[in-house]
Design an enzyme around this catalytic site. Structure first.
Site, PDB file in Angstrom:
ATOM      1  N   ASN A  12      48.252  35.977  30.404  1.00 43.23           N
ATOM      2  CA  ASN A  12      47.321  36.701  31.275  1.00 43.23           C
ATOM      3  C   ASN A  12      47.706  36.425  32.734  1.00 43.23           C
ATOM      4  OD1 ASN A  12      45.060  37.144  32.990  1.00 43.23           O
ATOM      5  ND2 ASN A  12      43.729  37.221  31.204  1.00 43.23           N
ATOM      6  N   HIS A  15      45.488  35.892  37.535  1.00 42.61           N
ATOM      7  CA  HIS A  15      45.331  34.992  38.680  1.00 42.61           C
ATOM      8  C   HIS A  15      46.526  34.990  39.627  1.00 42.61           C
ATOM      9  CE1 HIS A  15      41.423  34.225  37.376  1.00 42.61           C
ATOM     10  NE2 HIS A  15      41.832  33.833  36.183  1.00 42.61           N
ATOM     11  N   HIS A  48      43.267  41.983  33.107  1.00 42.81           N
ATOM     12  CA  HIS A  48      41.856  42.391  33.063  1.00 42.81           C
ATOM     13  C   HIS A  48      41.532  43.175  34.331  1.00 42.81           C
ATOM     14  CE1 HIS A  48      37.386  40.844  32.632  1.00 42.81           C
ATOM     15  NE2 HIS A  48      37.468  42.161  32.729  1.00 42.81           N
ATOM     16  N   ARG A  50      38.895  44.317  36.247  1.00 46.37           N
ATOM     17  CA  ARG A  50      37.433  44.164  36.370  1.00 46.37           C
ATOM     18  C   ARG A  50      36.863  45.316  37.173  1.00 46.37           C
ATOM     19  NH1 ARG A  50      35.381  38.701  35.107  1.00 46.37           N
ATOM     20  NH2 ARG A  50      33.460  39.552  35.951  1.00 46.37           N
ATOM     21  N   ARG A  54      38.440  42.433  41.458  1.00 46.67           N
ATOM     22  CA  ARG A  54      38.604  41.203  42.235  1.00 46.67           C
ATOM     23  C   ARG A  54      40.014  40.620  42.119  1.00 46.67           C
ATOM     24  NH1 ARG A  54      34.829  37.031  38.858  1.00 46.67           N
ATOM     25  NH2 ARG A  54      33.306  38.651  39.284  1.00 46.67           N
ATOM     26  N   GLU A  75      42.568  44.432  29.292  1.00 46.54           N
ATOM     27  CA  GLU A  75      41.207  43.919  29.109  1.00 46.54           C
ATOM     28  C   GLU A  75      40.263  44.671  30.008  1.00 46.54           C
ATOM     29  OE1 GLU A  75      40.000  39.894  29.870  1.00 46.54           O
ATOM     30  OE2 GLU A  75      41.709  39.230  28.702  1.00 46.54           O
ATOM     31  N   THR A 106      35.023  35.473  32.399  1.00 46.86           N
ATOM     32  CA  THR A 106      34.273  36.069  31.287  1.00 46.86           C
ATOM     33  C   THR A 106      33.527  34.953  30.566  1.00 46.86           C
ATOM     34  OG1 THR A 106      36.150  37.557  31.113  1.00 46.86           O
ATOM     35  CG2 THR A 106      34.497  37.690  29.378  1.00 46.86           C
ATOM     36  N   GLU A 156      38.936  38.868  19.216  1.00 48.51           N
ATOM     37  CA  GLU A 156      39.444  37.696  19.932  1.00 48.51           C
ATOM     38  C   GLU A 156      38.290  36.722  20.051  1.00 48.51           C
ATOM     39  OE1 GLU A 156      42.110  38.219  23.184  1.00 48.51           O
ATOM     40  OE2 GLU A 156      41.400  36.419  24.210  1.00 48.51           O
ATOM     41  N   HIS A 199      40.720  31.732  26.033  1.00 46.98           N
ATOM     42  CA  HIS A 199      39.858  31.334  27.150  1.00 46.98           C
ATOM     43  C   HIS A 199      39.873  29.821  27.305  1.00 46.98           C
ATOM     44  CE1 HIS A 199      36.929  31.604  30.330  1.00 46.98           C
ATOM     45  NE2 HIS A 199      37.106  32.911  30.282  1.00 46.98           N
TER      46      HIS A 199
HETATM   47  N1  PXP Z   1      41.041  36.264  26.659  1.00 51.74           N
HETATM   48  C1  PXP Z   1      40.060  36.950  27.283  1.00 51.74           C
HETATM   49  C2  PXP Z   1      39.388  38.034  26.527  1.00 51.74           C
HETATM   50  C3  PXP Z   1      39.731  36.683  28.628  1.00 51.74           C
HETATM   51  O1  PXP Z   1      38.752  37.378  29.229  1.00 51.74           O
HETATM   52  C4  PXP Z   1      40.448  35.683  29.314  1.00 51.74           C
HETATM   53  C5  PXP Z   1      40.145  35.421  30.751  1.00 51.74           C
HETATM   54  O2  PXP Z   1      40.402  36.541  31.519  1.00 51.74           O
HETATM   55  C6  PXP Z   1      41.466  35.011  28.629  1.00 51.74           C
HETATM   56  C7  PXP Z   1      41.718  35.299  27.295  1.00 51.74           C
HETATM   57  C8  PXP Z   1      42.288  33.965  29.290  1.00 51.74           C
HETATM   58  O3  PXP Z   1      41.504  32.894  29.690  1.00 51.74           O
HETATM   59  P1  PXP Z   1      42.128  31.809  30.638  1.00 51.74           P
HETATM   60  O4  PXP Z   1      42.481  32.485  31.925  1.00 51.74           O
HETATM   61  O5  PXP Z   1      41.024  30.814  30.780  1.00 51.74           O
HETATM   62  O6  PXP Z   1      43.340  31.253  29.954  1.00 51.74           O
END
Ligand code: PXP
Length: 253
Positions: A12, A15, A48, A50, A54, A75, A106, A156, A199
């Site tokens: 992901n 960030h 994602h 959003r 952001r 996402e 999330t 998930e 997550h």
């Molecule tokens: N899976 C989903 C559905 C999420 O919303 C997120 C966070 O955006 C992640 C995985 C990844 O989480 P993390 O950034 O904490 O590794």
């Protein structure tokens, strides 16, 4: 039970966009991170979009769709706007997540059981367009059963609580949460759903999740992007991959 197959790693890159947006500049570029992740062996890229934009922006999604050679997991919240964007790009996969503007990330799973009719309608055209639709949910029997009923291909499972308990050193509670995640994964699989998890996963807490035999994919972002500051994205991904593989020794395919 033997693992059902090779465990995929979805990286992901949200960030990377968070850092870019902090200065309102063009750098660092999420697409560059995605290409590096691909080169490092990531099996997919998760982003994602959003509602408040952001981190990831519309142009990032366009650049990812055009630029990466591995599957994109888009996402989004179950809104009309996101539905239109998803249908326009038809990514390999969509993960539907709950969204609250005030949250930092999330925070909970989607209430599929409480919103079945609307989510069924949300999924159907995406399925018809060939996208695999996933619901980001807690390990709750009701939510898992509802996801199966409305035609989701994937669930998930939210590992945020497990990750928090692990980080707090609350090992008894983390173990109880793991047991619930294992049961949820087994139930989801028995209902014909593919199981993913994510997550809050880190080098230190990933192994027990990677070892759940029904789990086929982990989506990991925040920790990897943070670790990349110190060791680079490629090394961070390689180390996560190593720990995932080590936790799944019998992965036979
Ligand atoms: N899976 C989903 C559905 C999420 O919303 C997120 C966070 O955006 C992640 C995985 C990844 O989480 P993390 O950034 O904490 O590794």
């Amino acid at each position: 039970m033997k693992p059902l197959g090779k465990l995929r790693l979805g990286v992901n890159i949200d960030h990377v966009a968070t850092v870019r947006n902090a200065r309102g500049s063009q750098w660092p570029e999420p697409l560059r991170a995605a290409l590096l992740a691909e080169a490092a062996g990531a099996d997919g890229i998760t982003a994602h979009l959003r509602e408040d934009r952001r981190h990831i922006r519309d142009a990032d999604i366009e650049a990812l769709v055009a630029g990466i050679g591995i599957p994109l997991n888009f996402e989004c919240a179950a809104t009309a706007e996101m539905h239109a964007i998803a249908l326009r790009h038809h990514p390999h996969a969509i993960c539907v997540v709950p969204e609250k503007r005030s949250e930092r990330t999330t925070e909970g799973g989607l209430d599929v059981a409480g919103d079945e009719a609307r989510l069924r309608d949300f999924i159907a055209p995406l399925r018809a367009a060939g996208t695999r639709v996933s619901m980001f949910i807690a390990h709750d029997r009701r939510q898992i059963a509802a996801a199966a009923r409305i035609g989701a291909a994937v669930v998930e499972l939210h590992t945020g609580l497990y990750s928090d308990l692990h980080a707090d050193g609350n090992s008894a509670a983390a173990e109880a949460e793991l047991t619930a995640l294992r049961k949820g994964a087994a139930l989801a699989h028995s209902l014909g759903l593919e199981v993913h998890a994510g997550h809050g996963l880190t080098y230190d807490n990933v192994a027990p999740i990677a070892a759940i035999p029904e789990v086929m994919e982990l989506n990991i972002g925040h920790f990897l992007i943070g670790e990349a500051i110190f060791v680079g994205l490629e090394d961070a991904i390689l180390e996560m991959r190593r720990r995932m593989d080590q936790a799944r020794p019998q992965d036979g395919h």
